[in-house]
Design an enzyme around this catalytic site. Structure first.
Site, PDB file in Angstrom:
ATOM      1  N   GLN A 106       0.846  -1.200   0.000  1.00 37.69           N
ATOM      2  CA  GLN A 106       0.000   0.000   0.000  1.00 37.69           C
ATOM      3  C   GLN A 106       0.879   1.247   0.000  1.00 37.69           C
ATOM      4  O   GLN A 106       0.384   2.354  -0.127  1.00 37.69           O
ATOM      5  CB  GLN A 106      -0.881   0.014   1.250  1.00 37.69           C
ATOM      6  CG  GLN A 106      -1.838  -1.159   1.344  1.00 37.69           C
ATOM      7  CD  GLN A 106      -2.453  -1.254   2.735  1.00 37.69           C
ATOM      8  OE1 GLN A 106      -3.361  -0.517   3.082  1.00 37.69           O
ATOM      9  NE2 GLN A 106      -1.956  -2.169   3.537  1.00 37.69           N
ATOM     10  N   HIS A 124      -1.507   1.528  -4.207  1.00 39.71           N
ATOM     11  CA  HIS A 124      -1.913   2.930  -4.047  1.00 39.71           C
ATOM     12  C   HIS A 124      -1.051   3.899  -4.844  1.00 39.71           C
ATOM     13  O   HIS A 124      -1.036   5.094  -4.560  1.00 39.71           O
ATOM     14  CB  HIS A 124      -1.932   3.311  -2.548  1.00 39.71           C
ATOM     15  CG  HIS A 124      -2.989   2.583  -1.773  1.00 39.71           C
ATOM     16  ND1 HIS A 124      -2.985   2.474  -0.401  1.00 39.71           N
ATOM     17  CD2 HIS A 124      -4.090   1.905  -2.188  1.00 39.71           C
ATOM     18  CE1 HIS A 124      -4.035   1.769  -0.005  1.00 39.71           C
ATOM     19  NE2 HIS A 124      -4.719   1.409  -1.074  1.00 39.71           N
ATOM     20  N   CYS A 157      -0.096  19.339 -16.721  1.00 37.52           N
ATOM     21  CA  CYS A 157      -0.105  18.209 -17.653  1.00 37.52           C
ATOM     22  C   CYS A 157       0.566  18.653 -18.958  1.00 37.52           C
ATOM     23  O   CYS A 157       0.162  19.668 -19.542  1.00 37.52           O
ATOM     24  CB  CYS A 157      -1.551  17.776 -17.911  1.00 37.52           C
ATOM     25  SG  CYS A 157      -1.682  16.539 -19.216  1.00 37.52           S
ATOM     26  N   GLY A 196       2.840  -4.536   9.071  1.00 40.58           N
ATOM     27  CA  GLY A 196       2.943  -3.083   9.265  1.00 40.58           C
ATOM     28  C   GLY A 196       1.819  -2.281   8.650  1.00 40.58           C
ATOM     29  O   GLY A 196       2.045  -1.173   8.170  1.00 40.58           O
ATOM     30  N   THR A 197       0.611  -2.851   8.686  1.00 44.62           N
ATOM     31  CA  THR A 197      -0.547  -2.075   8.207  1.00 44.62           C
ATOM     32  C   THR A 197      -1.647  -2.099   9.263  1.00 44.62           C
ATOM     33  O   THR A 197      -1.841  -3.121   9.933  1.00 44.62           O
ATOM     34  CB  THR A 197      -1.081  -2.593   6.854  1.00 44.62           C
ATOM     35  OG1 THR A 197      -2.337  -1.942   6.579  1.00 44.62           O
ATOM     36  CG2 THR A 197      -1.279  -4.097   6.816  1.00 44.62           C
ATOM     37  N   ALA A 240       8.584  -4.928  12.127  1.00 51.34           N
ATOM     38  CA  ALA A 240       8.863  -5.620  10.857  1.00 51.34           C
ATOM     39  C   ALA A 240      10.364  -5.755  10.618  1.00 51.34           C
ATOM     40  O   ALA A 240      10.833  -6.807  10.157  1.00 51.34           O
ATOM     41  CB  ALA A 240       8.217  -4.837   9.708  1.00 51.34           C
TER      42      ALA A 240
END
Ligand code: BJW
Length: 254
Positions: A106, A124, A157, A196-197, A240
């Site tokens: 993520q 993400h 853009c 780790g989420t 972690a």
């Protein structure tokens, strides 16, 4: 539920050793030891900024300079961070031919990529990519962008001249269908690790349940309990960057 840290590490190492396929879902906690702030911890990004003020298309439409200021601050911060031991172990596992290890993240910091993780699935997006905010046909495809935006010179853009935005997935936005399909396929595995989420943001948080329903052994590595803790077969309370190297050492030792 297995208790005792040493026993838990051995139990997980033996599951990983026996597995032909392992999928690892990572979140901000994996990058915490690298100095990247998490979203919801005591020092989390969301403590000082409300997500709905910054991480939604509505917020960007309302105040693009504020949103770019936040992402520019994060680019500057992450640029000085290095992958830690957790990223390094996962990168090595992803390169190991003895079993298939897929990392689904993520995180938008790209530290898994910098550590050398193969076939990384980024749910993400990336902090280091930009795309057209208007959704013009050519600008819908993200481009690499390491600049730090100035408030009076916001990124544009190159195709339509409209405002450009960070190519990350904001609340209420759909994830890339290819990434979701790859992650869904990866949830068919022998061992599924969630690391780790906070396990509250969907659809990412749903993959552990999908994997378990398909017969995977599931485990969580986190400093604290999360909504996933009561679901998984094994919940390891630890960092972690300590736990993954400890499992790696057990795998290498026999
Ligand atoms: C350590 C550690 C160490 C610390 N070692 N551990 C189903 C049910 C309910 C809601 C929804 C649902 N489906 C969709 C939704 C809505 C929404 C959602 O999930 N809301 C929830 C908050 C309830 N989801 C979406 O909108 C998603 N889109 C979507 O589903 O599209 C379809 C749709 C469209 C329209 C309407 C409805 C559906 C998109 C979600 C996008 C999330 N985007 C963000 C921002 C990305 C860009 C950016 O970075 O700026 O992604 S939000 C933020 O949260 C970021 C993260 O990737 C994500 C997850 O955070 P993470 O990684 O878990 O971090 P933390 O900080 O929360 O947790 C860190 C953890 O680490 C903690 O547990 C610590 O203890 C631990 N830790 N140090 C181990 N050393």
């Amino acid at each position: 539920m297995i208790s005792g840290m040493e026993q838990q590490l051995r139990a997980l190492a033996s599951r990983v050793r026996a597995a032909r396929s392992v999928t690892v879902m990572t979140g901000a906690g994996v990058s915490a030891a690298s100095g990247v702030p998490t979203f919801r911890g005591p020092e989390g990004l969301w403590r000082t900024f409300r997500p709905e003020d910054l991480a939604t298309p509505e917020a960007f439409a309302r105040d693009p300079a504020l949103v770019w200021e936040w992402y520019s601050w994060r680019r500057t911060r992450v640029a000085s961070c290095r992958p830690n031991a957790a990223h390094e172990v996962l990168a090595r596992w992803s390169q190991d031919a003895s079993r298939q290890v897929l990392v689904v993240t993520q995180n938008v910091d790209d530290l898994h990529l910098r550590a050398g993780t193969r076939d990384l699935i980024r749910l993400h997006g990336s902090l280091w990519e930009t795309k057209c905010f208007n959704g013009c046909v050519a600008g819908v495809r993200a481009w690499r962008d390491e600049d730090v935006a100035a408030p009076d010179r916001l990124p544009r853009c190159p195709h339509c001249g409209g405002l450009a935005r960070p190519a990350v997935v904001w609340f209420g936005e759909s994830l890339d269908t290819t990434d979701v399909e790859r992650a869904t396929r990866a949830a068919r595995c022998d061992v599924f690790l969630t690391v780790g989420t906070s396990a509250i943001v969907y659809p990412a948080a749903g993959f552990a349940r999908i994997a378990q329903a398909r017969g995977a052994f599931t485990a969580e590595i986190n400093l604290e309990s999360t909504p996933a803790s009561s679901l998984v077969d094994l919940s390891i309370l630890g960092a972690a960057e300590d736990v993954l190297p400890a499992i790696d050492r057990l795998l290498l030792s026999n």
